[in-house]
Design an enzyme around this catalytic site. Structure first.
Site, PDB file in Angstrom:
ATOM      1  N   TRP B 322       0.845  -1.276  -0.098  1.00  0.00           N
ATOM      2  CA  TRP B 322       0.084   0.108   0.159  1.00  0.00           C
ATOM      3  C   TRP B 322       1.043   1.348   0.043  1.00  0.00           C
ATOM      4  O   TRP B 322       0.486   2.283  -0.497  1.00  0.00           O
ATOM      5  CB  TRP B 322      -0.817   0.084   1.386  1.00  0.00           C
ATOM      6  CG  TRP B 322      -1.674   1.345   1.358  1.00  0.00           C
ATOM      7  CD1 TRP B 322      -3.014   1.472   0.876  1.00  0.00           C
ATOM      8  CD2 TRP B 322      -1.370   2.487   2.087  1.00  0.00           C
ATOM      9  NE1 TRP B 322      -3.495   2.610   1.376  1.00  0.00           N
ATOM     10  CE2 TRP B 322      -2.439   3.378   2.049  1.00  0.00           C
ATOM     11  CE3 TRP B 322      -0.313   2.746   2.793  1.00  0.00           C
ATOM     12  CZ2 TRP B 322      -2.278   4.779   2.684  1.00  0.00           C
ATOM     13  CZ3 TRP B 322      -0.237   4.240   3.209  1.00  0.00           C
ATOM     14  CH2 TRP B 322      -1.320   5.096   3.138  1.00  0.00           C
ATOM     15  N   HIS B 323       2.078   1.113   0.766  1.00  0.00           N
ATOM     16  CA  HIS B 323       2.649   2.207   0.855  1.00  0.00           C
ATOM     17  C   HIS B 323       3.416   2.706  -0.252  1.00  0.00           C
ATOM     18  O   HIS B 323       3.577   4.107  -0.708  1.00  0.00           O
ATOM     19  CB  HIS B 323       3.886   2.049   1.905  1.00  0.00           C
ATOM     20  CG  HIS B 323       3.244   2.384   3.201  1.00  0.00           C
ATOM     21  ND1 HIS B 323       2.636   1.411   3.896  1.00  0.00           N
ATOM     22  CD2 HIS B 323       3.302   3.186   4.074  1.00  0.00           C
ATOM     23  CE1 HIS B 323       2.391   1.707   5.146  1.00  0.00           C
ATOM     24  NE2 HIS B 323       2.616   2.977   5.326  1.00  0.00           N
ATOM     25  N   GLY B 324       3.872   1.814  -1.305  1.00  0.00           N
ATOM     26  CA  GLY B 324       4.690   2.109  -2.492  1.00  0.00           C
ATOM     27  C   GLY B 324       4.818   0.956  -3.286  1.00  0.00           C
ATOM     28  O   GLY B 324       4.756   0.085  -2.898  1.00  0.00           O
ATOM     29  N   PHE B 475       2.252   8.176  -1.347  1.00  0.00           N
ATOM     30  CA  PHE B 475       1.615   7.103  -1.133  1.00  0.00           C
ATOM     31  C   PHE B 475       0.072   7.451  -1.704  1.00  0.00           C
ATOM     32  O   PHE B 475      -0.822   6.402  -1.322  1.00  0.00           O
ATOM     33  CB  PHE B 475       1.564   6.361   0.275  1.00  0.00           C
ATOM     34  CG  PHE B 475       3.303   6.260   0.847  1.00  0.00           C
ATOM     35  CD1 PHE B 475       3.935   6.072  -0.209  1.00  0.00           C
ATOM     36  CD2 PHE B 475       3.512   6.475   1.865  1.00  0.00           C
ATOM     37  CE1 PHE B 475       5.357   5.914   0.198  1.00  0.00           C
ATOM     38  CE2 PHE B 475       4.932   6.698   2.208  1.00  0.00           C
ATOM     39  CZ  PHE B 475       5.769   6.376   1.423  1.00  0.00           C
TER      40      PHE B 475
END
Lengths: 354, 475
Positions: B322-324, B475
């Site tokens: 999800w973050h990157g 993000f």
């Protein structure tokens, strides 16, 4: 659903608004008081580690001021020039600073006194657009303490009107400088020759982020704003009867086609504006192909500076003689009193001997 | 428009003034206009993505509410989820997977190359997508009624203080507040402004100052010693905490000024005694989102122990992604997944050892806190490094202490960073057992204002005003 239209007239809103205004006044007072205390100490810092050169050059009166980037800073030895032309000389070259800074500092100097000669050591990037993000305005933050000057303020805030709001704060002008000011104030033992700091025989390094401008071929994109600033730089000095001299110091490798194109532009511009342009190019002085004289591709070390400055001094001396400027300057009654210049010179000579 | 810009300060003052001047029934117009303008300051055309997400989710939830039977609701849920995640995948993950597949094809000498798409990542897409998905899922499960008024739903998906980097709100927390008449409350506004001031301090004095050192070292990691890399990693731990929690404080403070309470997102995470506790204190709105909408639907704690641990690990893995769109984030998530599983598995054993050896509680707590902090720091290396290989080389250099010289480009800048960390830790330590806000409120006006003026002076004197982005915006 209830309507809250009346909230703006309520006592609570009025009391809150008054409190906010009062708080802002207290904040402004604190900013003003602490800001001025810091300003007092800042103005007293003339030398030390990362000393503010601007303070020094503005607190004395020099006959000759050399402006420019790190190349100016590293290439011109004032004592050699003084020996040749008998004028007090200050090297005000600054790392990472280009046209905007040169213009701003010139304006600050002209506000304080009138040098006889201003030399500007040029780089191609003085009049070209930056390849990536133009960081010149951001780098001007070193001049924030001098934001009272109209031209400096204009340069600092020209990208955004909102930046003017920041300048309301005096503390903001000394942002990130507190420890530096304290250090300079208490630790003043710094050996320098009127703005020039020797780097000794620092060995040649192949890395230099600025070399692109000088040595690599890229498409030339002239920056109209910077060109106008260069013209203003010349005309504002000329208007005060100050001699402006442009200069270009050597590089270890031959110049790129891009650089030659920009040099040709400089030639045309300076001929048009009747400004002398002293070029010491490596192709005319092959001794500068010796990399032992350089720290990197475009910056000379002490060895290089001591080889270059006498050549520049000779050319400057000849130029002043040819145009009869030496005599004219000596006879110029409107220039700074000789005593003041000598005072600055002797003060710095004393400092040099520390 | 960044929170740490003069534009935002001016924008916010105007919004607040107009907000309280308007009757409640018209405030939604202002909030939508302000929020969309705020978002369009980044890239005008990406407002279409936000509008599309809003319209699809509003329609799907509305249509779901027409049916009592879950089976009949399901197609609308699928439409919503597929459209949300398709947009997210296209803009955020397509090139990452393309790159990975192309590398895989190359490894097996398969002459296929999937072309990349050239798009910029819309700011905050992961945040508003997750917030919108939370709404759709709540409606699908029948835990929340579909919002009939599209204007209010637009405010829910686009509320500007939390639009681009959270906290990721839940419908049952935010939507009812949008209906409440927000009267002018001086104490609440003052409390919001105070939180914003603290947020600015964290961002400008700590995060952006430390960023100068961290960037200088991490961007040329090969040239730096193990000791410098260790210090840069510690600094990054505080940088990212202050960057994100600073943003959150400004967001929560700004919303509070407008009378809206956003959910808490940080609770002094570096005082955690274990990794599970760290995740109850760090980015709470995201970890609770994964708990509520992924972990529990997968079975939660009601399934077999091995399956539970597997699910826990999967949740952290997905959280990393999800973050990157980078393998470094996958590794970062996996590390935390592994930490969480090992922590849960060994908890009983560790407690038995402590009891048997009669180790003083203070020592147990401090050693657990230190260990947790260092485990988190190890994961931050993967989070910050550009590639997996670079992260490994940094870890190797730190572990073997390859070089003990400390890179200090400018001593004064270094000291400012340390001053910032000390102030932060002092305030956070005080907040562990008490509340700065409550203490301040109990003080006479002179002391309260003195504290606010002092904080402002420190920000002006040692803050970094280069207008740098917030890390979590990417993000």
């Amino acid at each position: 659903m209830a309507v809250s239209l009346s909230t703006f007239n309520s006592n609570q809103v009025r009391r809150f608004t008054l409190k906010v205004i009062l708080f802002l006044c207290v904040l402004w007072l604190a900013d003003f008081a602490i800001g001025h205390i810091i300003d007092f100490f800042f103005k007293k810092t003339l030398y030390g580690e990362n000393w503010p050169k601007e303070n020094w050059v503005l607190s004395r009166q020099y006959d000759v001021v050399i402006l420019g980037s790190s190349r100016a800073f590293r290439h011109y030895v004032p004592s050699i020039l003084t020996d040749k032309i008998s004028y007090s000389v200050f090297n005000a070259g600054a790392n990472g600073q280009y046209m905007l800074y040169a213009y701003a500092l010139e304006q600050l100097i002209l506000d304080k006194y009138k040098p006889k000669i201003i030399v500007l050591d040029l780089l191609p990037s003085y009049i070209t657009k930056a390849d990536g993000v133009d960081q010149e305005t951001e780098r001007l933050s070193s001049l924030l303490p001098y934001a009272n000057n109209r031209e400096v303020r204009w340069l600092l805030t020209r990208n955004s009107l909102l930046d003017r709001l920041k300048l309301v704060s005096i503390l903001y002008r000394y942002n990130s400088r507190l420890l530096n000011i304290a250090d300079n104030y208490f630790n003043s033992a710094k050996q320098f020759d009127n703005g020039y700091v020797s780097v000794g025989k620092t060995k040649f390094r192949t890395v230099n982020q600025f070399s692109d401008d000088l040595l690599h071929d890229q498409q030339v994109q002239f920056d109209d704003f910077k060109i106008e600033l260069l013209k203003k730089f010349i005309s504002s000095a000329k208007a005060r009867n100050i001699k402006v001299i442009m200069s270009f110091s050597p590089t270890v490798e031959p110049l790129s086609a891009k650089c030659r194109q920009i040099l040709a532009y400089y030639d045309r511009l300076f001929t048009e504006m009747q400004v002398p342009f002293i070029k010491v190019l490596t192709e005319d002085f092959p001794q500068f192909t010796n990399s032992q004289m350089f720290m990197d591709y475009i910056h000379m070390n002490d060895l290089g500076a001591n080889a270059f400055t006498p050549i520049f001094a000779d050319k400057l001396h000849s130029l002043l003689q040819e145009t009869n400027l030496l005599g004219n300057l000596d006879a110029d009654e409107t220039s700074a009193p000789r005593g003041a210049s000598q005072q600055a010179h002797s003060a710095n000579t004393h400092h040099r001997n520390l | 428009m960044l929170f740490n810009s003069m534009q935002f300060v001016l924008f916010f003052i105007i919004v607040v003034l107009v907000y309280y001047a308007l009757p409640h029934k018209y405030r939604w117009i202002l909030l939508i206009a302000a929020s969309y303008y705020f978002y369009m300051c980044w890239r005008v055309k990406y407002i279409l993505l936000l509008l599309t997400t809003t319209l699809i989710d509003y329609s799907c939830a509305f249509l779901m509410s027409k049916h009592e039977d879950k089976k009949k609701r399901r197609p609308f849920l699928y439409i919503s989820l597929i459209s949300n995640f398709a947009v997210l995948f296209t803009f955020k993950y397509f090139n990452f997977f393309t790159d990975s597949f192309n590398a895989l094809f190359g490894l097996f000498h398969i002459p296929w190359q999937i072309p990349f798409i050239h798009v910029l990542l819309p700011v905050g897409i992961s945040f508003y997508t997750f917030q919108s998905v939370a709404y759709v899922l709540e409606v699908y499960w029948g835990r929340w009624k579909a919002e009939k008024r599209i204007n209010i739903f637009c405010v829910y998906t686009s509320f500007f203080p939390q639009l681009v980097a959270g906290p990721i709100e839940r419908p049952y927390h935010l939507l009812p507040q949008l209906d409440e008449v927000q009267k002018f409350d001086a104490d609440r506004i003052a409390s919001g402004l105070r939180l914003m001031l603290w947020g600015f301090f964290k961002k400008l004095v700590v995060a952006d100052r430390l960023a100068l050192y961290v960037n200088a070292v991490y961007n040329n990691a090969d040239l730096h010693s193990g000791f410098s890399l260790l210090i840069a990693t510690y600094f990054f731990a505080f940088q990212i905490y202050c960057d994100f929690s600073g943003y959150t404080d400004i967001a929560i403070g700004a919303a509070r000024v407008l009378g809206i309470n956003l959910m808490r997102n940080f609770n002094r995470p570096y005082f955690s005694l274990s990794i599970p506790e760290f995740w109850r204190r760090w980015h709470i709105s995201l970890s609770s989102w994964f708990r509520d909408y992924v972990y529990i639907p997968l079975g939660g704690n009601r399934i077999s122990v091995p399956r539970m641990y597997l699910n826990l690990f999967i949740v952290f893995l997905v959280s990393g992604l999800w973050h990157g769109a980078n393998w470094t984030f996958v590794i970062w998530g996996s590390l935390h997944g592994m930490y969480a599983v090992v922590s849960k598995l060994t908890l009983a054993f560790r407690d038995r050892v402590v009891k048997k050896c009669k180790i003083p509680l203070g020592m147990v707590k401090s050693s657990r806190m230190l260990l947790t902090f260092h485990l988190v720091c190890l994961s931050w290396v993967y989070f910050r490094a550009e590639t997996f290989a670079k992260a490994n080389s940094i870890v190797a250099k730190i572990v073997t202490m390859d070089g003990t010289s400390l890179f200090v480009p400018a001593m004064d800048q270094f000291i400012y960073g340390i001053i910032g960390i000390i102030i932060l830790l002092l305030v956070d330590a005080f907040q562990e057992n008490s509340s700065v806000a409550v203490k301040l409120d109990a003080q006479p006006l002179v002391i309260r204002w003195g504290a606010y003026v002092a904080a402002t002076v420190v920000i002006l004197l040692i803050g970094v005003f280069n207008g740098s982005q917030f890390i979590y915006f990417q993000f």
